[in-house]
Design a protein around this motif. Structure first.
Motif, PDB file in Angstrom:
ATOM      1  N   TYR A 122       1.000  -1.079  -0.155  1.00 51.64           N
ATOM      2  CA  TYR A 122      -0.025  -0.015   0.002  1.00 51.64           C
ATOM      3  C   TYR A 122       1.035   1.211   0.051  1.00 51.64           C
ATOM      4  O   TYR A 122       1.819   1.271   0.642  1.00 51.64           O
ATOM      5  CB  TYR A 122      -1.056  -0.085   1.252  1.00 51.64           C
ATOM      6  CG  TYR A 122      -2.334  -0.795   1.171  1.00 51.64           C
ATOM      7  CD1 TYR A 122      -3.240  -0.306   0.409  1.00 51.64           C
ATOM      8  CD2 TYR A 122      -2.455  -1.868   1.610  1.00 51.64           C
ATOM      9  CE1 TYR A 122      -4.492  -1.019   0.359  1.00 51.64           C
ATOM     10  CE2 TYR A 122      -3.501  -2.635   1.652  1.00 51.64           C
ATOM     11  CZ  TYR A 122      -4.621  -2.198   0.770  1.00 51.64           C
ATOM     12  OH  TYR A 122      -5.708  -3.134   0.628  1.00 51.64           O
ATOM     13  N   GLN A 123       0.458   2.176  -0.769  1.00 49.89           N
ATOM     14  CA  GLN A 123       0.915   3.556  -0.610  1.00 49.89           C
ATOM     15  C   GLN A 123      -0.056   4.526  -0.355  1.00 49.89           C
ATOM     16  O   GLN A 123      -0.977   5.194  -1.248  1.00 49.89           O
ATOM     17  CB  GLN A 123       1.610   4.012  -2.174  1.00 49.89           C
ATOM     18  CG  GLN A 123       2.890   3.225  -2.293  1.00 49.89           C
ATOM     19  CD  GLN A 123       3.704   3.830  -3.662  1.00 49.89           C
ATOM     20  OE1 GLN A 123       2.852   4.340  -4.465  1.00 49.89           O
ATOM     21  NE2 GLN A 123       4.863   3.038  -3.752  1.00 49.89           N
ATOM     22  N   GLY A 124      -0.052   4.863   0.955  1.00 50.66           N
ATOM     23  CA  GLY A 124      -1.373   5.471   1.504  1.00 50.66           C
ATOM     24  C   GLY A 124      -2.662   4.537   1.359  1.00 50.66           C
ATOM     25  O   GLY A 124      -2.625   3.298   1.690  1.00 50.66           O
ATOM     26  N   TYR A 125      -3.750   5.020   0.920  1.00 51.38           N
ATOM     27  CA  TYR A 125      -4.788   4.310   0.913  1.00 51.38           C
ATOM     28  C   TYR A 125      -4.855   3.510  -0.653  1.00 51.38           C
ATOM     29  O   TYR A 125      -5.764   2.533  -0.926  1.00 51.38           O
ATOM     30  CB  TYR A 125      -6.188   5.082   0.867  1.00 51.38           C
ATOM     31  CG  TYR A 125      -6.540   5.596   1.928  1.00 51.38           C
ATOM     32  CD1 TYR A 125      -6.495   4.964   3.202  1.00 51.38           C
ATOM     33  CD2 TYR A 125      -6.442   7.069   2.132  1.00 51.38           C
ATOM     34  CE1 TYR A 125      -6.908   5.453   4.255  1.00 51.38           C
ATOM     35  CE2 TYR A 125      -7.024   7.749   3.373  1.00 51.38           C
ATOM     36  CZ  TYR A 125      -7.259   6.849   4.464  1.00 51.38           C
ATOM     37  OH  TYR A 125      -7.476   7.499   5.710  1.00 51.38           O
ATOM     38  N   PRO A 132      -4.935   0.008   5.103  1.00 49.11           N
ATOM     39  CA  PRO A 132      -4.320   1.067   4.359  1.00 49.11           C
ATOM     40  C   PRO A 132      -4.466   2.138   5.435  1.00 49.11           C
ATOM     41  O   PRO A 132      -5.536   2.290   6.026  1.00 49.11           O
ATOM     42  CB  PRO A 132      -5.068   1.242   3.162  1.00 49.11           C
ATOM     43  CG  PRO A 132      -6.342   0.747   3.518  1.00 49.11           C
ATOM     44  CD  PRO A 132      -6.161  -0.640   4.392  1.00 49.11           C
ATOM     45  N   LYS A 133      -3.487   3.108   5.529  1.00 48.42           N
ATOM     46  CA  LYS A 133      -3.663   4.521   6.431  1.00 48.42           C
ATOM     47  C   LYS A 133      -3.306   5.716   5.336  1.00 48.42           C
ATOM     48  O   LYS A 133      -2.394   5.375   4.532  1.00 48.42           O
ATOM     49  CB  LYS A 133      -2.738   4.335   7.579  1.00 48.42           C
ATOM     50  CG  LYS A 133      -3.193   3.421   8.745  1.00 48.42           C
ATOM     51  CD  LYS A 133      -2.241   3.475   9.706  1.00 48.42           C
ATOM     52  CE  LYS A 133      -2.566   2.573  10.836  1.00 48.42           C
ATOM     53  NZ  LYS A 133      -1.357   2.712  12.163  1.00 48.42           N
ATOM     54  N   HIS A 185     -25.451   3.158   3.252  1.00 48.24           N
ATOM     55  CA  HIS A 185     -25.970   3.403   4.546  1.00 48.24           C
ATOM     56  C   HIS A 185     -24.582   3.253   5.276  1.00 48.24           C
ATOM     57  O   HIS A 185     -23.691   2.359   5.269  1.00 48.24           O
ATOM     58  CB  HIS A 185     -26.960   2.354   5.115  1.00 48.24           C
ATOM     59  CG  HIS A 185     -27.212   2.530   6.508  1.00 48.24           C
ATOM     60  ND1 HIS A 185     -27.856   1.567   7.222  1.00 48.24           N
ATOM     61  CD2 HIS A 185     -27.022   3.612   7.332  1.00 48.24           C
ATOM     62  CE1 HIS A 185     -28.243   2.003   8.587  1.00 48.24           C
ATOM     63  NE2 HIS A 185     -27.649   3.348   8.390  1.00 48.24           N
ATOM     64  N   TYR A 186     -24.220   4.354   5.964  1.00 43.55           N
ATOM     65  CA  TYR A 186     -23.071   4.630   6.941  1.00 43.55           C
ATOM     66  C   TYR A 186     -23.443   5.069   8.200  1.00 43.55           C
ATOM     67  O   TYR A 186     -24.581   5.478   8.577  1.00 43.55           O
ATOM     68  CB  TYR A 186     -22.193   5.723   6.101  1.00 43.55           C
ATOM     69  CG  TYR A 186     -21.336   5.272   5.075  1.00 43.55           C
ATOM     70  CD1 TYR A 186     -20.271   4.742   4.802  1.00 43.55           C
ATOM     71  CD2 TYR A 186     -21.997   5.440   3.716  1.00 43.55           C
ATOM     72  CE1 TYR A 186     -19.507   4.401   3.388  1.00 43.55           C
ATOM     73  CE2 TYR A 186     -21.508   5.304   2.595  1.00 43.55           C
ATOM     74  CZ  TYR A 186     -20.304   4.621   2.444  1.00 43.55           C
ATOM     75  OH  TYR A 186     -19.873   4.328   1.151  1.00 43.55           O
ATOM     76  N   ILE A 187     -22.409   4.605   9.150  1.00 44.89           N
ATOM     77  CA  ILE A 187     -22.716   5.167  10.563  1.00 44.89           C
ATOM     78  C   ILE A 187     -21.575   5.920  11.026  1.00 44.89           C
ATOM     79  O   ILE A 187     -20.161   5.632  10.805  1.00 44.89           O
ATOM     80  CB  ILE A 187     -22.822   3.945  11.581  1.00 44.89           C
ATOM     81  CG1 ILE A 187     -23.952   3.001  11.188  1.00 44.89           C
ATOM     82  CG2 ILE A 187     -22.759   4.345  12.991  1.00 44.89           C
ATOM     83  CD1 ILE A 187     -24.322   1.817  12.006  1.00 44.89           C
ATOM     84  N   SER A 188     -21.834   7.133  11.434  1.00 41.27           N
ATOM     85  CA  SER A 188     -20.649   8.130  11.782  1.00 41.27           C
ATOM     86  C   SER A 188     -19.949   7.665  13.155  1.00 41.27           C
ATOM     87  O   SER A 188     -20.277   6.647  13.694  1.00 41.27           O
ATOM     88  CB  SER A 188     -21.252   9.441  12.195  1.00 41.27           C
ATOM     89  OG  SER A 188     -21.945   9.567  13.420  1.00 41.27           O
ATOM     90  N   GLY A 233     -12.408   5.172   6.728  1.00 36.44           N
ATOM     91  CA  GLY A 233     -12.504   5.095   8.119  1.00 36.44           C
ATOM     92  C   GLY A 233     -13.985   5.332   8.486  1.00 36.44           C
ATOM     93  O   GLY A 233     -14.383   5.447   9.508  1.00 36.44           O
ATOM     94  N   ILE A 234     -14.874   5.528   7.622  1.00 33.76           N
ATOM     95  CA  ILE A 234     -16.348   5.769   7.759  1.00 33.76           C
ATOM     96  C   ILE A 234     -16.962   4.349   7.659  1.00 33.76           C
ATOM     97  O   ILE A 234     -16.821   3.527   6.743  1.00 33.76           O
ATOM     98  CB  ILE A 234     -17.125   6.741   6.852  1.00 33.76           C
ATOM     99  CG1 ILE A 234     -16.088   8.218   6.684  1.00 33.76           C
ATOM    100  CG2 ILE A 234     -18.387   6.905   7.213  1.00 33.76           C
ATOM    101  CD1 ILE A 234     -16.799   9.313   6.010  1.00 33.76           C
ATOM    102  N   ALA A 235     -17.426   3.927   8.689  1.00 33.12           N
ATOM    103  CA  ALA A 235     -17.891   2.609   8.771  1.00 33.12           C
ATOM    104  C   ALA A 235     -19.215   2.469   7.867  1.00 33.12           C
ATOM    105  O   ALA A 235     -20.176   3.090   8.229  1.00 33.12           O
ATOM    106  CB  ALA A 235     -18.281   2.353  10.252  1.00 33.12           C
ATOM    107  N   GLU A 236     -19.489   1.434   7.143  1.00 36.43           N
ATOM    108  CA  GLU A 236     -20.809   1.201   6.410  1.00 36.43           C
ATOM    109  C   GLU A 236     -21.595   0.259   7.312  1.00 36.43           C
ATOM    110  O   GLU A 236     -20.823  -0.478   8.266  1.00 36.43           O
ATOM    111  CB  GLU A 236     -20.335   0.207   5.101  1.00 36.43           C
ATOM    112  CG  GLU A 236     -19.913   1.145   4.007  1.00 36.43           C
ATOM    113  CD  GLU A 236     -19.674   0.351   2.777  1.00 36.43           C
ATOM    114  OE1 GLU A 236     -20.779   0.059   2.432  1.00 36.43           O
ATOM    115  OE2 GLU A 236     -18.533   0.103   2.198  1.00 36.43           O
ATOM    116  N   ALA A 237     -22.796   0.524   7.385  1.00 39.16           N
ATOM    117  CA  ALA A 237     -23.738  -0.345   8.343  1.00 39.16           C
ATOM    118  C   ALA A 237     -23.829  -1.487   7.534  1.00 39.16           C
ATOM    119  O   ALA A 237     -23.930  -1.901   6.438  1.00 39.16           O
ATOM    120  CB  ALA A 237     -25.209   0.597   8.172  1.00 39.16           C
TER     121      ALA A 237
END
Length: 594
Positions: A259-262, A283-284, A476-479, A590-594
């Motif tokens: 990985y190079q970043g994401y 990845p980060k 659908h995402y959850i913050s 980093g944003i979680a999918e429901a």
């Protein structure tokens, strides 16, 4: 990254451990060139169920084991029905890789119609546009294949029922598992090319990435010519090559993604030391390193999953894309022409002034005058007015008034037409964006419904009937703070979310002045929510817009109660006069999918 012989070797090693001795429980064909086998087996770890995905797609051929359940079509294609007939309950005797090629052979044993034990072969060729899945009997006679290759398509090798199966023609390369140091030194390293190219063009199954890795481990510049190698460098290259070959023979693989970043840069069945060291939680953002996996299948699934979905959807949406792109091109030309014509009407007021001044000062004109200079009583400047010498001053004034009135009518008509054309162009660009973010067949079906309703695609439209058939849902995402966030994937979903699903104080986000998805944050009646949730919702709105590739995107946000839909507006179109704005990066990692 190429799906090379080393990767196939690692896959074969994995399949041997998990599938050998197992029985094929289910066979289905979710795509025209893709096969799924469900295999049940008894291992030392207990009873297992494996789902083997085999794709002969020309742009993305793959073979791997997945935990995901793919959709089983209601009607099975002929090739799938044939396999069900012959090997519906077959036992897998062996899985092999002949000559280190990008070929996987599965030896199968089953009972025929008479109850006698017999054998078949399922051969998978992972070779780019020449990829195929071939089913043969024990003596190599082709029973059928997922792609038929006649002599008109290939003069080298036919793949048709009744023909004898032969391996693809050799490429004048040697099996790297069989060569010795003399061949490596005197043939591979004697090619008058770069070291990397000498390795991957001389040995079967080695890609440029693996050749570069060998050079890196040996401390040799892969871009240098083989003629410039010292004896020590040649020995170091062979030592690095031999160590990698030994690990392959002993089936000691180290699957990883660099990985190079994401962004996933490369993947391989061995440690890609040239891309750094193993790192945690990849990845980060802004972090380079290797993500290590226990086997090859999850590497392939993670590396290719998003690309595979995009590739499939793009293939299925070709016709819709063509229709939308043609409509965009046509509407854009019409809009540009209307704007050009509108600009030409800007001189209408000049003609009005000419007519008025000639009416006031025309008495001073003489027959045959080509112009008159008089004071412009609007700004006290001196103005020269061209005249038609064959007409009187009053006739010239009338001619200018006629020009003014004509341009005025044109201006008024064009003002309405340009607004309509701009709205139509914006709408089509929003549909184009919907096609870009579509992920399933149902998403495409909803977009097609929308185009039928809007008159861009011929067909009958029964909204109630279609609603029963289509089951596509918004994303659908959850913050991070636990708030539910919904993203519309097309204009129908955008309208449904905004005007039927969202309540008065729920938050609405959208990319400013560009096509994109509506993002709804359910506030649960709370008047204040954390800033982090605002930012995550804005990131979603930026990512699912046409500004996705921009460094930052400006996002408008407001409460649902501030939104209105104009009468007769296209689906998904809203207006608002009270809003806030923020500039945000279109990054949803980093944003979680429901």
């Amino acid at each position: 990254m190429a799906f090379d012989g080393v990767t196939v070797s690692a896959i074969v090693s994995e399949l041997k451990k998990n599938l050998t001795g197992g029985r094929i429980y289910k066979i289905y064909q979710p795509e025209v060139d893709e096969l799924c086998l469900v295999v049940k087996n008894r291992t030392e770890q207990g009873n297992t169920t494996s789902r083997l995905v085999i794709s002969a797609d020309a742009s993305l051929p793959l073979i791997y084991v997945t935990g995901q359940i793919k959709e089983n079509p209601s009607t099975a294609p002929n090739f799938c029905m044939l396999l069900r007939k012959h090997i519906g309950n077959a036992r897998i005797l062996s899985v092999t890789q002949p000559n280190f090629e990008r070929i996987v052979e599965m030896q199968l044993e089953h009972l025929d119609e008479m109850g006698d034990l017999c054998q078949k072969k399922l051969i998978v060729e992972i070779m780019g546009k020449h990829s195929n899945i071939i089913f043969t009997d024990a003596d190599g006679t082709i029973i059928d294949s997922i792609k038929h290759i006649s002599h008109q398509v290939s003069s080298v090798r036919e793949v048709l029922p009744g023909r004898t199966y032969v391996y693809p023609p050799a490429q004048e390369k040697e099996n790297p598992l069989d060569i010795d140091i003399n061949y490596f030194m005197n043939h591979v390293l004697r090619k008058p090319v770069s070291v990397t190219k000498a390795i991957y063009t001389s040995l079967t199954g080695l890609s440029p990435v693996i050749a570069n890795e060998i050079c890196y481990r040996a401390g040799v510049d892969g871009g240098m010519s083989t003629a410039g190698l010292s004896m020590q460098e040649q020995e170091d290259l062979y030592a690095a090559f031999d160590a990698m070959r030994t690990s392959i023979k002993e089936e000691q693989f180290a699957p990883c993604i660099a990985y190079q970043g994401y962004a996933p840069k490369e993947f391989a069945a061995c440690t890609l030391t040239m891309y750094g060291e193993e790192a945690d939680n990849l990845p980060k953002k802004d972090v380079d390193g290797l993500k290590v996996f226990p086997s090859m299948s999850p590497v392939i699934e993670e590396y290719y999953q998003a690309k595979s979905v995009v590739t499939r959807i793009r293939q299925r949406s070709t016709d819709l894309r063509k229709i939308v792109n043609n409509a965009i091109e046509r509407t854009a030309k019409k809009y540009d022409l209307q704007r050009s014509q509108l600009k030409d009407t800007e001189k209408r007021d000049k003609y009005k002034v000419y007519g008025e001044l000639l009416t006031a000062y025309g008495y001073s004109c003489k027959p045959g005058d080509k112009e008159i200079t008089c004071e412009n009583y609007y700004d006290s400047s001196m103005l020269t007015i061209p005249l038609d010498p064959e007409q009187s001053a009053m006739e010239n004034a009338k001619r200018y008034f006629n020009k003014y009135n004509k341009l005025k009518r044109t201006y008024e008509a064009l003002m309405e037409l340009t607004v309509e054309s701009k709205e139509e162009l914006d709408y089509l660009l929003s549909v184009q964006n919907s096609l870009e973010i579509a992920k399933t067949e149902n998403d495409l079906q909803e977009i097609k419904q929308e185009l039928v309703e809007s008159g861009y695609v011929r067909g009958r439209f029964d909204r109630n009937k279609q609603k029963k058939q289509v089951k596509a849902k918004p994303l659908h995402y959850i913050s991070s703070d636990g708030y539910h966030m919904y993203v519309g994937k097309n204009n129908f979903q955008n309208e449904e979310l905004t005007f039927k699903f969202a309540e008065g104080n729920d938050l609405w986000f959208h990319a400013k002045q560009m096509p994109g998805s509506h993002v709804i944050v359910k506030t649960n009646g709370e008047t204040e929510i954390p800033d982090r949730t605002y930012e995550e919702a804005a990131r979603l709105a930026a990512y699912y817009s046409t500004g996705k590739e921009a460094p930052k995107v400006e996002i408008d946000y407001t409460t649902k109660k501030n939104l209105k839909k104009p009468p007769k507006a296209k689906p998904g179109f809203v207006i608002y006069h009270t809003n806030y704005s923020m500039s945000i990066e279109p990054d949803i990692h980093g944003i979680a999918e429901a």
